[in-house]
Write a protein that holds these residues in place. Structure first.
Motif, PDB file in Angstrom:
ATOM      1  N   LYS A  42       0.824  -1.212   0.000  1.00 38.61           N
ATOM      2  CA  LYS A  42       0.000   0.000   0.000  1.00 38.61           C
ATOM      3  C   LYS A  42       0.852   1.254   0.000  1.00 38.61           C
ATOM      4  N   ALA A 280      -0.027  18.042  -3.601  1.00 36.36           N
ATOM      5  CA  ALA A 280       1.231  17.340  -3.863  1.00 36.36           C
ATOM      6  C   ALA A 280       1.834  16.727  -2.596  1.00 36.36           C
ATOM      7  N   ARG A 283      -2.444  16.134   3.026  1.00 37.10           N
ATOM      8  CA  ARG A 283      -2.826  16.883   4.220  1.00 37.10           C
ATOM      9  C   ARG A 283      -2.263  16.225   5.488  1.00 37.10           C
ATOM     10  N   ASP A 284      -1.434  15.193   5.323  1.00 32.95           N
ATOM     11  CA  ASP A 284      -0.969  14.455   6.506  1.00 32.95           C
ATOM     12  C   ASP A 284      -0.085  15.322   7.395  1.00 32.95           C
ATOM     13  N   HIS A 347       4.398  11.522   5.892  1.00 31.55           N
ATOM     14  CA  HIS A 347       3.895  10.159   5.791  1.00 31.55           C
ATOM     15  C   HIS A 347       4.022   9.702   4.336  1.00 31.55           C
ATOM     16  N   CYS A 349       3.166   7.046   2.736  1.00 33.19           N
ATOM     17  CA  CYS A 349       1.980   6.437   2.098  1.00 33.19           C
ATOM     18  C   CYS A 349       1.024   7.523   1.599  1.00 33.19           C
ATOM     19  N   ALA A 350       0.800   8.533   2.423  1.00 31.42           N
ATOM     20  CA  ALA A 350      -0.171   9.576   2.087  1.00 31.42           C
ATOM     21  C   ALA A 350       0.359  10.480   0.980  1.00 31.42           C
ATOM     22  N   ALA A 353       0.539   8.761  -2.436  1.00 33.49           N
ATOM     23  CA  ALA A 353      -0.799   8.524  -3.003  1.00 33.49           C
ATOM     24  C   ALA A 353      -1.336   9.730  -3.757  1.00 33.49           C
ATOM     25  N   GLN A 354      -0.720  10.891  -3.589  1.00 31.34           N
ATOM     26  CA  GLN A 354      -1.187  12.087  -4.291  1.00 31.34           C
ATOM     27  C   GLN A 354      -0.620  12.167  -5.715  1.00 31.34           C
TER      28      GLN A 354
END
Lengths: 376, 376
Positions: A42, A280, A283-284, A347, A349-350, A353-354
């Motif tokens: 993930k 980009a 929001r993490d 983060h 992962c976050a 993902a963008q």
């Protein structure tokens, strides 16, 4: 960094050398134990990155969506653990994957899901393979290691023809640790919970073949994996500022960053405006609860070296505001218009993902573009 | 809501009737003024939604990325304002769009960018059209309305053959208003700043044809747009919990929501576990600074009606935790396994961006799937 000057910003960069070193570190750590690494894909959602996790092979993986399961199965990965409690509206999708040949393992933690899955298996004629989720630290999902429901669910599944092949747990609380000693304690607790649960099931006549644990912090600092058969972890391949804040890695180990350009200044406020906003960066704000709050990310030069005490202090959709962590940046230190910067993510992962993919670099040279998948 | 039972969760839903009503409200508001609506399509990133903004026509739009500009230009939209200060590494991309026939307008707020753009225009032979960005409230980018740099940049551009066609500003601070009176004050300030700047430029011999303002709160509550030629706003078409918290809309006006399924419970904690984590909801916590903090979103039943005081209190990548806003949910009120829910988003732009498209509904019936674009 001439490899960067032809990239339109913002863009996601991946340092392949750091990626490889991070993978090697996890491999080295786990080599001392009799366990399989079942990495969580993930974090990367990329065939090329996942292939590097196995030196080109096709080992067992963990996925967070059935979309990932589809994608990696089509690419030749067959042993797939879908790590989120299965919802009834996904039974048919899972069945399709299994009928194509995927050794897909589903997760559940309650009698209702077990009943619904057994009903679906019976009416559709599909064979499912299930892991029960254990709650080792009160973090999220799962049954307590002493829950009598474990045996109840095992009995229900066995009488209804659904295969129960193991247990899984995730030490999510390790992300809140204040010290390496606390991470080590989380690792002991993670193992103890799943071993307790497996012993209770064994006493009731149910022997588990898969005992699956994993989080990046506990996997890298565990001292005992007796009885555990596999380790799931994902963010270790990239690392990020949350992991650095925990002491799990160094800032210099972080393999992903967001390339951005200085597009303006507000000199009297000491602000540098860039074209990397929350779209980009994500929001993490995972470091907000750590000892050092890194805002929306640490600011580095184009080569990846952190610049003093600059952080991204605020974001809008396509604007980032860079400022001094404390105080006001002197006008002389405002970076010139057009300057390329890299932002290290809270983060991985976050932030990843963008983006649609990775601009891959090795020692400053471009190695091409590795696409990512999205969605469910 | 049988239209929902065949959707794998999580998924983004769009209520077309609410969308249409929201668009009509903005059209009605602006009809009283002599202005053009140049909607910001960064919220929707969808051809089908943007077509509804113009009742099928191809009006002027605002974009947040050149990827959006490419996409909407290919679909027949020609008058496009790229609302983020242009970075030098995007000059060539912008030039390509212009050479294909796009009436693309670029934004800048500093002498360095003006010089670099003029250099590029001169060496490449491309003609650019520029708007200067005015800072009306100290929120982010732009030059102060009294800045002598405005005339300096206008002079530089005019001598170097770059067309300066207008001014733009954005009342970003209106999002922090505590009352409608404060929003009205932001609207006055937004207009005053840009009119001041345009008068200073006019006095120096530079007449602006475009005077562009806009934010959803100020556009919906302005009382005077004298001298303004166009209004940019985006989130008004969808609305969200941040807008509802400002009093700009009602919760019942919010047109987008995330469909999710109950996948488990932690009964003793009063938690309902769902399959919509931050990947589906986004990490946006825009209501955290408002009077009522809505967590990661307000929980509604499958028909879209809010359920008591339930909010998404915590998220992981693919897990949401629903709980009572205050106190512990009684076990009897835990929603059954498999229940479909809708989560209203804090921020429509951020939540929608986590999805590949919209499952569109009208009075509970499915109208199909409208895809979204991503990236830069």
């Amino acid at each position: 960094m001439s490899a960067l000057t032809h990239i339109e910003t913002p863009a996601l960069l991946l340092d392949r050398d750091r990626l490889d070193a991070n993978i090697q570190r996890m491999r080295n750590k786990l080599a001392a134990f009799n366990v399989v690494l079942r990495p969580h894909v993930k974090t990367n959602k990329s065939l090329e990155v996942t292939e590097r996790l196995f030196a080109g092979g096709r080992g067992p993986i963990t996925v967070s969506t059935l979309r990932e399961a589809d994608f990696f199965f089509e690419a030749g990965f067959t042993d797939i653990l879908y790590g989120v409690g299965i919802a009834p509206n996904k039974f048919a999708h899972a069945a399709t994957l299994i009928s194509k040949g995927a050794q897909l393992k589903l997760v559940l933690d309650n009698l209702d899901t077990a009943r619904l899955l057994a009903d679906f298996a019976q009416t559709s004629g599909h064979a499912f393979d299930v892991l029960l989720e254990i709650d080792c630290d009160g973090h999220r999902s799962g049954l307590g290691p002493q829950s009598p429901l474990l045996v109840e669910i095992a009995q229900l599944l066995s009488t209804r023809g659904v295969r129960l092949s193991g247990l899984m747990t995730h030490a999510g609380k390790s992300y809140d640790s204040q010290s390496i000693a606390e991470i080590e304690s989380c690792a002991r607790q993670e193992r103890a919970a799943i071993i307790d649960a497996s012993q209770m099931l064994a006493a009731a006549g149910f022997n588990m073949t898969i005992i699956s644990i994993g989080s990046t912090p506990t996997a890298l600092f565990t001292k005992d994996l007796t009885g555990v058969t596999e380790v799931r972890a994902g963010v270790f391949a990239f690392f990020d500022l949350v992991m650095a804040g925990l002491g799990v890695c160094d800032v210099q180990d972080i393999a992903v960053s967001v390339l951005t350009t200085v597009i303006g200044h507000q000199a009297e406020k000491g602000w540098i405006i860039t074209d990397a906003g929350w779209m980009a960066l994500s929001r993490d704000r995972g470091t907000a609860r750590q000892a050092v709050d890194q805002g929306y990310g640490v600011v580095c030069d184009a080569a990846g070296q952190p610049i003093g005490d600059l952080i991204v202090s605020s974001t809008n959709q396509e604007h980032g505001i860079i400022s001094l962590r404390a105080g006001t940046l002197e006008p002389a230190r405002l970076l010139p218009l057009g300057t390329l910067l890299r932002i290290l993510p809270n983060h991985a992962c976050a932030t990843s993902a963008q983006h649609g993919g990775y601009h891959v670099l090795s020692e400053g040279r471009s190695l091409g573009y590795w696409p990512r998948i999205t969605g469910w």
